[in-house]
Design an enzyme around this catalytic site. Sequence first.
Site, PDB file in Angstrom:
ATOM      1  N   SER A  34     -10.240  -6.288  10.002  1.00 21.52           N
ATOM      2  CA  SER A  34     -11.554  -5.805   9.589  1.00 21.52           C
ATOM      3  C   SER A  34     -12.264  -6.956   8.893  1.00 21.52           C
ATOM      4  CB  SER A  34     -11.446  -4.615   8.630  1.00 21.52           C
ATOM      5  OG  SER A  34     -11.049  -3.446   9.301  1.00 21.52           O
TER       6      SER A  34
ATOM      7  N   ARG B  88       0.848  -1.190   0.000  1.00 21.89           N
ATOM      8  CA  ARG B  88       0.000   0.000   0.000  1.00 21.89           C
ATOM      9  C   ARG B  88       0.884   1.241   0.000  1.00 21.89           C
ATOM     10  NH1 ARG B  88      -4.616  -1.779   4.451  1.00 21.89           N
ATOM     11  NH2 ARG B  88      -5.511  -3.454   3.200  1.00 21.89           N
TER      12      ARG B  88
ATOM     13  N   ARG C 212       1.073  -6.532  12.450  1.00 19.96           N
ATOM     14  CA  ARG C 212       0.400  -5.935  13.607  1.00 19.96           C
ATOM     15  C   ARG C 212       0.218  -6.962  14.719  1.00 19.96           C
ATOM     16  NH1 ARG C 212      -3.727  -1.041  12.072  1.00 19.96           N
ATOM     17  NH2 ARG C 212      -2.264   0.081  10.736  1.00 19.96           N
TER      18      ARG C 212
ATOM     19  N   ARG D 182       2.356   0.872  10.308  1.00 20.63           N
ATOM     20  CA  ARG D 182       1.808   1.269   9.008  1.00 20.63           C
ATOM     21  C   ARG D 182       2.940   1.242   7.983  1.00 20.63           C
ATOM     22  NH1 ARG D 182      -2.966   3.816   7.935  1.00 20.63           N
ATOM     23  NH2 ARG D 182      -3.238   4.323  10.148  1.00 20.63           N
TER      24      ARG D 182
ATOM     25  N   GLU E  12      -6.502  -1.248  15.456  1.00 12.02           N
ATOM     26  CA  GLU E  12      -7.086  -2.206  14.516  1.00 12.02           C
ATOM     27  C   GLU E  12      -6.074  -3.270  14.094  1.00 12.02           C
ATOM     28  OE1 GLU E  12      -8.109  -2.589   9.858  1.00 12.02           O
ATOM     29  OE2 GLU E  12      -8.114  -0.563  10.699  1.00 12.02           O
TER      30      GLU E  12
END
Length: 429
Positions: free
Chosen positions: A351, A261, A390, A276, A348
Amino acid sequence: MHDIRAIRENPAAFDAALSRRGDAPLSSELLAMDEARRAKIQAAETAQAEANKAAKEVGAAKGRGDDAEFERLRALVGEKKAEIAKLNEEAKDQDAALTARLAEIPNLPADDVPDGADEDDNVEISKWGTPRDITNALEHFDIPAVKPSMDFETAAKISGSRFVILTGAAARVHRALAQFMLDVHTTDNGLTEVNPPVLVRDDAMYGTDKLPKFAEDSYRTEEGMWLISTSEIPLTYMAANDVVDAETLPRRYAAHSLCFRSEAGSAGRDTSGMLRQHQFEKVEMVSITHPDESDAEQKRMLRCAEDILERLEVPYRTVILCTGDMGFGARRTYDIEAWLPGQNTYREISSVSTTGDFQARRMNARFKPVEGGKPQFLHTLNGSGLAVGRCLIAVLENGQQDDGSVVLPAALHPYLGGKTTIAADGSLA
């Protein structure tokens, strides 16, 4: 992708649902585009009927020797053919414009999704585990046991910011986490393991609602291929342009893959550590289901993801995202947030979303009903099970000890050759 027929039948309901996302009403605009398209199609059909009628009369005029009428009718047929071609081309252009406009509009939220503007309006629905009382808790990259095996400076020299090189214990635990997740999902949860491509074509990105909306958040090669941001893309697109038997549903997949990303728009956010990153690894779950089963399937997938954290002894909370915080293609999303002592907050880590038939319409993925009848669109769901990097952060921070070491969860011991701890010097012990 939205069904223009559904909008045509109930424009007020469409606008009301869209307004819950904070978007302006669009039904009038869309229906005007649809009406113009349908008018061109109707005009082409009328012109075709006139051409057919004239073509039949041409022979009759020729047979009775009426040369003037014969020439008039023949010229009329030629004019109508040109008119039909022009109208069909205009209808095709208007259809493409309508499709492109529909592709820009987010999915409509399910009725039970809470209204809200942003993440502050998300609603906690459950919480598991009690965070340890850690005096002066450190973030993952500052824990003495971790520092020797997490190198951001060399990664920046090679690739720039938001990259990391894992070595030694951190690399071993990272690999163990991915293997553990896959084993649980395939052995205990009944998912089929897939090793998919990480380079995909435009059609796969579009079909899974990543284009045109998220082009700037993705990496594209000079040859026009896209590096996936999640293996949801290839796993879901496996059903594209297929009509499957209902008896084969649900189809449940799991994949461990590299993900990429660009993190466009995230400048200044989470710049320290590996929370991130531009390149990361994730174990992804995807389900392809019958519409009647998709809501239950989402809850099942949520439990699969929550169970991973419970086995790893990481406290977490689960929230349902409000309308203003949901992703573009989601109809309903649950986020699982792991407790990170170093940040003294939940972040988070997964999801789990249902898109309804939103993606299936874009990629023309359908099933044959058992009772017969026309093929219907499938429902697609996706969820992280989990983000490996994560999860590594959560395991390291929750296992940190006063002496600088990290105690690792028992679930990982078999994947580490029986090792239970990262010693303060960075070695597995």
